[in-house]
Write an enzyme that holds these catalytic residues in place. Structure first.
Site, PDB file in Angstrom:
ATOM      1  N   HIS A   1      44.413  42.457  38.018  1.00 25.11           N
ATOM      2  CA  HIS A   1      43.561  41.539  38.787  1.00 25.11           C
ATOM      3  C   HIS A   1      44.137  40.123  38.666  1.00 25.11           C
ATOM      4  O   HIS A   1      44.625  39.743  37.597  1.00 25.11           O
ATOM      5  CB  HIS A   1      42.119  41.591  38.264  1.00 25.11           C
ATOM      6  CG  HIS A   1      41.170  40.898  39.189  1.00 25.11           C
ATOM      7  ND1 HIS A   1      41.060  39.527  39.227  1.00 25.11           N
ATOM      8  CD2 HIS A   1      40.326  41.377  40.135  1.00 25.11           C
ATOM      9  CE1 HIS A   1      40.176  39.197  40.167  1.00 25.11           C
ATOM     10  NE2 HIS A   1      39.714  40.306  40.729  1.00 25.11           N
TER      11      HIS A   1
ATOM     12  N   ASN B   1      33.368  45.202  41.374  1.00 23.05           N
ATOM     13  CA  ASN B   1      33.948  44.640  40.155  1.00 23.05           C
ATOM     14  C   ASN B   1      32.995  43.553  39.655  1.00 23.05           C
ATOM     15  O   ASN B   1      32.932  42.473  40.219  1.00 23.05           O
ATOM     16  CB  ASN B   1      35.332  44.045  40.475  1.00 23.05           C
ATOM     17  CG  ASN B   1      35.933  43.301  39.300  1.00 23.05           C
ATOM     18  OD1 ASN B   1      35.419  43.393  38.176  1.00 23.05           O
ATOM     19  ND2 ASN B   1      37.002  42.570  39.533  1.00 23.05           N
ATOM     20  N   TRP B   2      32.264  43.893  38.604  1.00 22.14           N
ATOM     21  CA  TRP B   2      31.258  42.941  38.107  1.00 22.14           C
ATOM     22  C   TRP B   2      31.876  41.762  37.362  1.00 22.14           C
ATOM     23  O   TRP B   2      31.177  40.809  37.026  1.00 22.14           O
ATOM     24  CB  TRP B   2      30.287  43.657  37.161  1.00 22.14           C
ATOM     25  CG  TRP B   2      29.398  44.657  37.818  1.00 22.14           C
ATOM     26  CD1 TRP B   2      29.316  44.958  39.150  1.00 22.14           C
ATOM     27  CD2 TRP B   2      28.426  45.485  37.166  1.00 22.14           C
ATOM     28  NE1 TRP B   2      28.364  45.924  39.362  1.00 22.14           N
ATOM     29  CE2 TRP B   2      27.806  46.269  38.158  1.00 22.14           C
ATOM     30  CE3 TRP B   2      28.025  45.657  35.836  1.00 22.14           C
ATOM     31  CZ2 TRP B   2      26.800  47.192  37.864  1.00 22.14           C
ATOM     32  CZ3 TRP B   2      27.038  46.571  35.541  1.00 22.14           C
ATOM     33  CH2 TRP B   2      26.429  47.329  36.552  1.00 22.14           C
ATOM     34  N   LYS B   3      33.149  41.848  37.037  1.00 24.12           N
ATOM     35  CA  LYS B   3      33.803  40.811  36.220  1.00 24.12           C
ATOM     36  C   LYS B   3      32.976  40.611  34.938  1.00 24.12           C
ATOM     37  O   LYS B   3      32.396  41.570  34.451  1.00 24.12           O
ATOM     38  CB  LYS B   3      33.998  39.529  37.027  1.00 24.12           C
ATOM     39  CG  LYS B   3      34.683  39.829  38.380  1.00 24.12           C
ATOM     40  CD  LYS B   3      35.132  38.623  39.120  1.00 24.12           C
ATOM     41  CE  LYS B   3      35.844  39.059  40.401  1.00 24.12           C
ATOM     42  NZ  LYS B   3      36.369  37.950  41.169  1.00 24.12           N
TER      43      LYS B   3
ATOM     44  N   GLU C   1      42.790  37.355  38.261  1.00 23.74           N
ATOM     45  CA  GLU C   1      42.211  36.543  37.180  1.00 23.74           C
ATOM     46  C   GLU C   1      42.903  36.856  35.855  1.00 23.74           C
ATOM     47  O   GLU C   1      43.113  35.974  35.028  1.00 23.74           O
ATOM     48  CB  GLU C   1      40.691  36.790  37.097  1.00 23.74           C
ATOM     49  CG  GLU C   1      39.974  36.093  38.250  1.00 23.74           C
ATOM     50  CD  GLU C   1      38.659  36.723  38.665  1.00 23.74           C
ATOM     51  OE1 GLU C   1      38.121  37.570  37.927  1.00 23.74           O
ATOM     52  OE2 GLU C   1      38.173  36.369  39.760  1.00 23.74           O
TER      53      GLU C   1
ATOM     54  N   SER D   1      35.751  37.800  48.654  1.00 21.72           N
ATOM     55  CA  SER D   1      34.561  37.316  49.394  1.00 21.72           C
ATOM     56  C   SER D   1      34.035  38.318  50.421  1.00 21.72           C
ATOM     57  O   SER D   1      33.571  37.935  51.501  1.00 21.72           O
ATOM     58  CB  SER D   1      34.847  35.959  50.046  1.00 21.72           C
ATOM     59  OG  SER D   1      35.157  34.996  49.048  1.00 21.72           O
TER      60      SER D   1
ATOM     61  N   GLY E   1      36.190  34.725  45.374  1.00 20.51           N
ATOM     62  CA  GLY E   1      35.109  33.881  44.870  1.00 20.51           C
ATOM     63  C   GLY E   1      35.003  32.543  45.583  1.00 20.51           C
ATOM     64  O   GLY E   1      34.335  31.632  45.109  1.00 20.51           O
TER      65      GLY E   1
ATOM     66  N   GLU F   1      44.150  41.672  47.296  1.00 29.17           N
ATOM     67  CA  GLU F   1      43.192  40.595  47.035  1.00 29.17           C
ATOM     68  C   GLU F   1      43.925  39.253  47.094  1.00 29.17           C
ATOM     69  O   GLU F   1      44.485  38.806  46.080  1.00 29.17           O
ATOM     70  CB  GLU F   1      42.575  40.762  45.644  1.00 29.17           C
ATOM     71  CG  GLU F   1      41.739  42.007  45.482  1.00 29.17           C
ATOM     72  CD  GLU F   1      40.620  41.806  44.452  1.00 29.17           C
ATOM     73  OE1 GLU F   1      39.484  42.154  44.762  1.00 29.17           O
ATOM     74  OE2 GLU F   1      40.887  41.269  43.365  1.00 29.17           O
TER      75      GLU F   1
ATOM     76  N   GLY G   1      33.355  41.563  44.457  1.00 31.90           N
ATOM     77  CA  GLY G   1      32.946  40.861  43.245  1.00 31.90           C
ATOM     78  C   GLY G   1      31.483  40.466  43.317  1.00 31.90           C
ATOM     79  O   GLY G   1      30.578  41.289  43.137  1.00 31.90           O
ATOM     80  N   GLY G   2      31.228  39.193  43.635  1.00 33.02           N
ATOM     81  CA  GLY G   2      29.877  38.632  43.623  1.00 33.02           C
ATOM     82  C   GLY G   2      28.837  39.471  44.353  1.00 33.02           C
ATOM     83  O   GLY G   2      27.709  39.638  43.861  1.00 33.02           O
TER      84      GLY G   2
HETATM   85  P1  13P Z   1      34.530  38.097  45.186  1.00 32.66           P
HETATM   86  O1  13P Z   1      34.032  39.238  46.041  1.00 32.66           O
HETATM   87  O2  13P Z   1      33.467  37.507  44.323  1.00 32.66           O
HETATM   88  O3  13P Z   1      35.287  37.095  46.012  1.00 32.66           O
HETATM   89  O4  13P Z   1      35.602  38.728  44.163  1.00 32.66           O
HETATM   90  C1  13P Z   1      36.607  39.529  44.660  1.00 32.66           C
HETATM   91  C2  13P Z   1      37.318  40.167  43.532  1.00 32.66           C
HETATM   92  O5  13P Z   1      38.038  39.517  42.810  1.00 32.66           O
HETATM   93  C3  13P Z   1      37.074  41.589  43.290  1.00 32.66           C
HETATM   94  O6  13P Z   1      37.938  42.084  42.327  1.00 32.66           O
END
Ligand code: 13P
Length: 261
Positions: free
Chosen positions: A103, A11-13, A105, A221, A181, A175, A242-243
């Protein structure tokens, strides 16, 4: 070992414009080729911003790359007067397989309730998209030890009004909000506890067939060093990353570490 295929979704956000997306996907594909993953055991997917999807589609389809792709959100509405929204049918048309829904966020920053999430799941399913439904508790809920109850309630409400037939292929991403993050990962035991509670809940509500078939993945993470331990649990079928998915070769290394499961 279950028959479920391991899902590794990046997930590149809101990262990578469409030019950066092309370069990132190209590098990911090359690195995956070098890594010689057993393609029958896992599925690797990128989830870029909306504005990248057409470019990603052209590259993946044009070069016949072994990669799936999807979107980070979808409108609950049919096409029409909804400024700024993206219809599920548009994503299908772009060849998306997956769509992330609910999600944390978006739940926090865009006020998405479970009711909206359920409506989005319905819209996605009717356009033949596979939802990746995100659920998970806050730090307070974990500290109060209400995390399992909270997450199962969120799951139940996010799936309200949908029958087992609509949920065929569904992916659930556990999640925990406090692990996203932050560099703070749930332990493999935390992820396993929730995945097995979610699977048991699906069994009670929808029957053993759906419970056994549904992929439950963990996000928060995840990186190359911790992924193998997290997906080692029988009930954890992959990761929503994510990251650590933004750099193609690094994400390929993470996928390789996961497949060693
Ligand atoms: P991170 O891997 O950056 O913690 O993000 C997780 C996430 O929200 C994937 O959707």
């Amino acid at each position: 070992m279950s028959d479920r295929t391991l899902l590794l979704a990046g997930n590149w956000k809101m990262n990578h414009d469409h030019l950066e997306a092309i370069s990132s996907v190209q590098k990911l594909a090359w690195a995956l080729e070098d890594a010689k993953l057993d393609e029958s055991r896992c599925e690797v997917v990128v989830i870029p911003p909306f504005t990248d999807i057409r470019s990603v589609q052209t590259l993946i389809q044009g070069d016949k790359l072994w990669l799936g792709y999807g979107a980070q959100d979808v409108s609950q509405h049919e096409p029409g007067a909804h400024t700024g929204e993206i219809a599920a049918s548009f994503l299908s048309r772009l060849g998306c397989t997956y769509v992330v829904i609910g999600h944390s966020e978006r739940r926090a920053n865009n006020h998405e309730t479970d009711e909206i999430v359920a409506a989005k799941i319905k819209a996605a399913v009717s356009a033949d998209l596979t939802p990746i439904l995100c659920v998970g508790e806050s730090l307070d809920q974990r500290q109060e030890k209400t995390h399992v109850d909270f997450t199962l309630r969120q799951l139940e409400e996010s799936l309200a009004g949908l029958g087992a037939e609509a949920l065929d292929g569904l992916v659930i991403a556990y999640e925990p909000v406090w692990a996203i993050g932050t560099g703070e990962t749930a332990t493999a035991a935390d992820a396993a506890e929730m995945a097995s509670a979610i699977r048991a809940h699906l069994g009670e509500k929808y029957g053993p067939g759906l419970a056994e078939a549904t992929r439950i993945i963990y996000g928060g993470s995840v990186n190359t060093d911790n992924v193998a331990e997290i997906v080692a649990s029988a009930d954890v079928d992959g990761a929503l990353v994510g990251g650590a998915s933004l750099n193609g070769p690094d994400f390929a290394a993470l996928c390789k570490a996961a497949v060693a499961k």
